[in-house]
Enzyme design. Structure first.
Site, PDB file in Angstrom:
ATOM      1  N   GLU A   1      83.167  71.360  50.038  1.00  0.00           N
ATOM      2  CA  GLU A   1      82.246  70.232  50.184  1.00  0.00           C
ATOM      3  C   GLU A   1      82.312  69.450  48.874  1.00  0.00           C
ATOM      4  OE1 GLU A   1      78.092  71.319  50.614  1.00  0.00           O
ATOM      5  OE2 GLU A   1      77.720  69.533  51.816  1.00  0.00           O
TER       6      GLU A   1
ATOM      7  N   GLU B   1      69.074  73.579  57.426  1.00  0.00           N
ATOM      8  CA  GLU B   1      69.949  72.398  57.352  1.00  0.00           C
ATOM      9  C   GLU B   1      70.887  72.651  56.184  1.00  0.00           C
ATOM     10  OE1 GLU B   1      70.052  69.947  59.410  1.00  0.00           O
ATOM     11  OE2 GLU B   1      68.163  70.084  60.499  1.00  0.00           O
TER      12      GLU B   1
ATOM     13  N   LYS C   1      58.612  73.489  48.233  1.00  0.00           N
ATOM     14  CA  LYS C   1      59.256  73.689  46.931  1.00  0.00           C
ATOM     15  C   LYS C   1      60.431  72.720  46.813  1.00  0.00           C
ATOM     16  CE  LYS C   1      62.496  76.279  45.452  1.00  0.00           C
ATOM     17  NZ  LYS C   1      63.059  75.232  44.600  1.00  0.00           N
TER      18      LYS C   1
ATOM     19  N   CYS D   1      75.069  65.558  52.648  1.00  0.00           N
ATOM     20  CA  CYS D   1      75.616  66.663  53.445  1.00  0.00           C
ATOM     21  C   CYS D   1      76.465  66.148  54.598  1.00  0.00           C
ATOM     22  CB  CYS D   1      74.479  67.515  53.974  1.00  0.00           C
ATOM     23  SG  CYS D   1      73.256  66.517  54.807  1.00  0.00           S
TER      24      CYS D   1
END
Ligand code: NAD
Length: 495
Positions: free
Chosen positions: A395, A264, A188, A298
């Site tokens: 982040e 992850e 997906k 990331c």
């Protein structure tokens, strides 16, 4: 110096031939006329529609993959390797098509999209090579009474959920080891960038990968999707790349059937520049670790710590580099920073900048959104960012370099580790002893030493702390799709 509320206008426009090439690729993908609209983040224009699958369709995909998987699990290692090699060759033959497609749906500059194609296809080649490596072992029990044979079996049907920031690489990093291990999969992709996955799987089928082995599902209701498929007893594995928030939810769902889980998740990478760094190398490394993918990575440098003795020179050098970056359509000539993924990302960058400046940070370049239908934000350097600023705690996922200063090695390590995340960290120093000592003390799964782009197919990519579970790439990435079993073979007492 600019203020956070200004808007800029001059953006590089897309190259007509590149746009045509991207459109041609999109036309070659089997897609419906209606469904979820996919937009070009550089223009806001709808470029395609993908199916909006309901739960029944998702479960039917699980059924199809499961049926194909029964045969696939019995293939020889060489058959799997050959098919992965064939898929790799197809991807390479279409690398320019893939790069144009990635750039169009995700917004990154074509040069970076080419880099992603190389990085992403390399996982397919790597697992083609890794598929045939011997995996079992023969051991002896300590008392000499038995031989232990270990072997690895496919873990079973894998559900793969990927984010939008590296549409090809995040998919191949999961699909290739699943195929190599003998597992069927349902993938997906993010609805923001689903086209690359559809295209890559179309090429896989053309290369001979069994039609139903890897099912692609796109849906506007990802919550209902994961509820249903992760509860289906035919599913044995979930591999997710995305935010820690969603990762936690998926781990909860995975607990019901005790699924093998690879996660992850998000990062908050510290990047530390010491007085004894090669400054030019540190500036270039920081530039790459921060601005690659528009900062939407990331492992992007999130908190930049610079030692007092070199701070002025480093900040001046980085600011000069940032202020010269050409911004515009990923398919424009010479673009080095493309559009951010959506307008929320732009609003987030504006809010980070405003908040940091209000708390006392110096805005040295950038800080502006652009007056455009696309989602652009200028490369931005903020110096002397206070630790309580949002940009220092969250982040960032965008083109803001947030710089803080430090005086001692111990202080740098302690501030770098003051986060629940632990994906990547970076150290710049010419002192080997310091480099290794700091790397040893950084609580991250990945450390870049004197360089800003540490990831490749041979490296076991992954985080510690709340950045995730498991590894992708390398031999370890294959093990994520294998179950280790052992046979205890009794030995006769010898005379
Ligand atoms: P996200 O978590 O919002 O979404 C990732 C994927 O999960 C998308 O496909 C989304 O549709 C899907 N999703 C969302 N809710 C879901 C649910 N309830 N059930 C099933 N699927 C669901 O993340 P994003 O915004 O697409 O990506 C950015 C995040 O991904 C950042 O935090 C970044 O650090 C992280 N990331 C991590 C890595 C890594 O390797 N550690 C790599 C790339 C991105």
């Amino acid at each position: 110096m600019s203020t956070a509320s200004e808007t800029a206008t001059a953006l590089i426009t897309p190259d007509v031939e590149s746009l045509q090439r991207a459109s041609k690729v999109i036309d070659s993908i089997a897609l419906p006329a209606e469904g979820i609209a996919v937009q070009d983040p550089a223009t806001g224009e709808t470029i395609a529609h993908v199916p909006d699958a309901d739960v029944e369709t998702a479960l039917a995909a699980v059924g199809k993959a499961d049926a194909a998987g029964a045969t696939w699990a019995r293939t020889t290692l060489r058959q799997r390797a050959d098919l992965l090699h064939a898929w790799y060759d197809k991807l390479v033959a279409h690398s320019e098509d893939l790069a144009h497609l990635i750039s169009r749906e995700m917004g990154k500059p074509l040069s970076e999209a080419r880099g992603e194609v190389k990085y992403g296809t390399d996982f397919v080649r790597w697992y083609a090579e890794e598929a045939v490596r011997p995996a079992g072992s023969f051991r002896e029990s300590p008392d000499g009474g038995a031989n232990i044979l270990t072997r690895r079996s496919p873990v079973g049907l894998a559900v793969l959920i990927t984010p939008w920031n590296f549409p090809l690489a995040m998919a191949t990093r999961k699909i290739a080891p699943a195929i190599a291990a003998g597992c069927p999969a349902v993938i997906k992709p993010a609805t923001l960038t689903p086209l690359t996955t559809y295209y890559a799987i179309q090429l896989a089928v053309e290369a001979g990968v069994p039609d139903e082995l890897v099912q692609v599902i796109t849906t506007s209701n990802s919550g209902a999707f994961s509820e249903a498929v992760l509860n289906d007893p035919r599913v044995r594995k979930v591999s997710f790349t995305g935010s820690t928030l969603v990762g936690r939810k998926l781990l909860q769902l995975a607990s019901r059937n005790v699924l093998r889980s690879s996660m992850e998740l998000g990062g908050n990478a510290p990047l530390i520049v010491f007085n004894d760094a090669d400054l030019q190398r540190a500036i270039e490394g920081t530039f790459a670790a921060k601005l690659r993918n528009g900062g939407q990575s990331c492992i992007g440098a999130n908190r930049i710590y610079v030692q007092d003795g070199v701070a002025e020179e480093f900040v001046a050098g980085l600011t000069e580099r940032f202020s010269q970056v050409p911004v515009g359509s990923g398919l424009g000539q010479g673009t080095a920073l493309g559009a951010l993924i959506d307008d929320r990302a732009v609003a987030q960058m504006q809010s980070f900048t405003r908040n940091a400046v209000e708390l006392g940070a110096d805005l040295l370049t950038g800080g502006q959104a652009y007056d455009s239908q696309g989602h652009f934000f200028a490369p931005t350097v903020l110096d002397r960012v206070p630790e309580e600023a949002d940009v220092a705690k969250s982040e960032i996922f965008g083109p803001i370099a947030a710089i803080q200063r430090f005086s001692s090695e111990a202080e740098a390590i302690s501030r770098a580790n003051a986060t629940e995340f632990g994906l990547a960290g970076y150290v710049f120093t010419e002192n080997l002893d310091r480099a290794l000592n700091v790397a040893d003390h950084l609580q991250t799964g990945i450390v870049g030493i004197n360089q800003g782009v540490p990831s490749n197919a041979a490296a076991p990519f992954g985080g510690i702390k709340q950045s995730g579970l498991g590894r992708e790439g390398s031999a370890e990435g294959l093990e994520e799709y294998q179950s280790i079993r052992f046979y205890n073979v009794a030995r006769r007492a010898t005379t």
